[in-house]
Design a protein around this motif. Structure first.
Motif, short mmCIF file in Angstrom:
data_model
loop_
_atom_site.label_atom_id
_atom_site.label_comp_id
_atom_site.label_asym_id
_atom_site.label_seq_id
_atom_site.Cartn_x
_atom_site.Cartn_y
_atom_site.Cartn_z
N GLU A 101 4.36 4.56 -3.70
CA GLU A 101 5.11 5.80 -3.93
C GLU A 101 6.46 5.77 -3.20
O GLU A 101 7.48 6.18 -3.75
CB GLU A 101 4.29 7.01 -3.47
CG GLU A 101 4.93 8.33 -3.86
CD GLU A 101 4.05 9.52 -3.51
OE1 GLU A 101 4.63 10.56 -3.17
OE2 GLU A 101 2.82 9.40 -3.60
N MET A 102 6.49 5.26 -1.98
CA MET A 102 7.74 5.17 -1.24
C MET A 102 8.71 4.22 -1.95
O MET A 102 9.89 4.50 -2.07
CB MET A 102 7.51 4.69 0.19
CG MET A 102 8.82 4.71 0.99
SD MET A 102 8.74 3.84 2.55
CE MET A 102 8.64 2.16 2.03
N ILE A 103 8.20 3.09 -2.43
CA ILE A 103 9.04 2.13 -3.14
C ILE A 103 9.60 2.77 -4.40
O ILE A 103 10.79 2.61 -4.72
CB ILE A 103 8.26 0.85 -3.47
CG1 ILE A 103 7.81 0.14 -2.19
CG2 ILE A 103 9.06 -0.08 -4.36
CD1 ILE A 103 8.95 -0.27 -1.28
N ASP A 104 8.78 3.53 -5.12
CA ASP A 104 9.26 4.25 -6.32
C ASP A 104 10.38 5.22 -5.95
O ASP A 104 11.37 5.33 -6.67
CB ASP A 104 8.12 5.01 -6.99
CG ASP A 104 7.14 4.09 -7.70
OD1 ASP A 104 7.50 2.92 -7.96
OD2 ASP A 104 6.03 4.55 -8.01
N ASP A 105 10.22 5.94 -4.84
CA ASP A 105 11.25 6.87 -4.39
C ASP A 105 12.56 6.15 -4.06
O ASP A 105 13.64 6.61 -4.41
CB ASP A 105 10.78 7.67 -3.18
CG ASP A 105 9.66 8.65 -3.51
OD1 ASP A 105 9.47 8.95 -4.71
OD2 ASP A 105 8.99 9.10 -2.56
N VAL A 106 12.45 5.02 -3.38
CA VAL A 106 13.64 4.25 -3.00
C VAL A 106 14.36 3.74 -4.25
O VAL A 106 15.58 3.85 -4.36
CB VAL A 106 13.27 3.08 -2.06
CG1 VAL A 106 14.43 2.12 -1.88
CG2 VAL A 106 12.79 3.61 -0.72
N VAL A 107 13.60 3.21 -5.19
CA VAL A 107 14.20 2.69 -6.43
C VAL A 107 14.84 3.82 -7.21
O VAL A 107 15.96 3.69 -7.72
CB VAL A 107 13.14 1.95 -7.27
CG1 VAL A 107 13.68 1.62 -8.66
CG2 VAL A 107 12.69 0.69 -6.56
N ASN A 161 0.80 -1.21 0.00
CA ASN A 161 0.00 0.00 0.00
C ASN A 161 0.84 1.27 0.00
O ASN A 161 0.32 2.35 0.23
CB ASN A 161 -0.94 0.00 1.21
CG ASN A 161 -1.94 -1.12 1.14
OD1 ASN A 161 -2.39 -1.48 0.06
ND2 ASN A 161 -2.29 -1.67 2.28
N ASP A 162 2.13 1.14 -0.23
CA ASP A 162 3.02 2.30 -0.21
C ASP A 162 3.90 2.31 -1.45
O ASP A 162 5.13 2.39 -1.37
CB ASP A 162 3.86 2.28 1.06
CG ASP A 162 4.29 3.67 1.49
OD1 ASP A 162 4.03 4.64 0.73
OD2 ASP A 162 4.88 3.80 2.57
#
Length: 84
Positions: A60-66, A57-58
């Motif tokens: 956007e955070m995973i996209d930022d980390v990648v 459910n997060d």
């Protein structure tokens, strides 16, 4: 002796027919096969990695980390060769 509870549920006719065929083929009752399938499913469920899907459910955070990782990798190579 374990306490038992009667359970009634609806399944598509094709599933029931497949269950009857499997029961006949294995010389077991339909209820024995369903019980074995439920036990196998619940045992398998207990073995599932608790961290799997942690960030479902997060996104956007995973996209930022990648994105951060890829930018860092572009600017800082994993190996630095001497003479280059």
């Amino acid at each position: 002796m374990r306490e038992s509870i009667s359970l009634q549920f609806l399944v598509p006719k094709t599933i029931y027919q497949a269950l009857k065929r499997a029961a006949k083929k294995t010389n077991r009752s339909e209820s024995e096969l369903v019980l074995a399938a439920l036990r196998a499913y619940l045992d398998n469920l207990a073995k599932v990695d608790p961290f799997l899907g942690m960030f479902a459910n997060d996104a956007e955070m995973i996209d930022d980390v990648v994105s951060y990782s890829m930018k860092t990798r572009e600017s800082t190579p994993l190996r630095i060769h001497e003479g280059k």
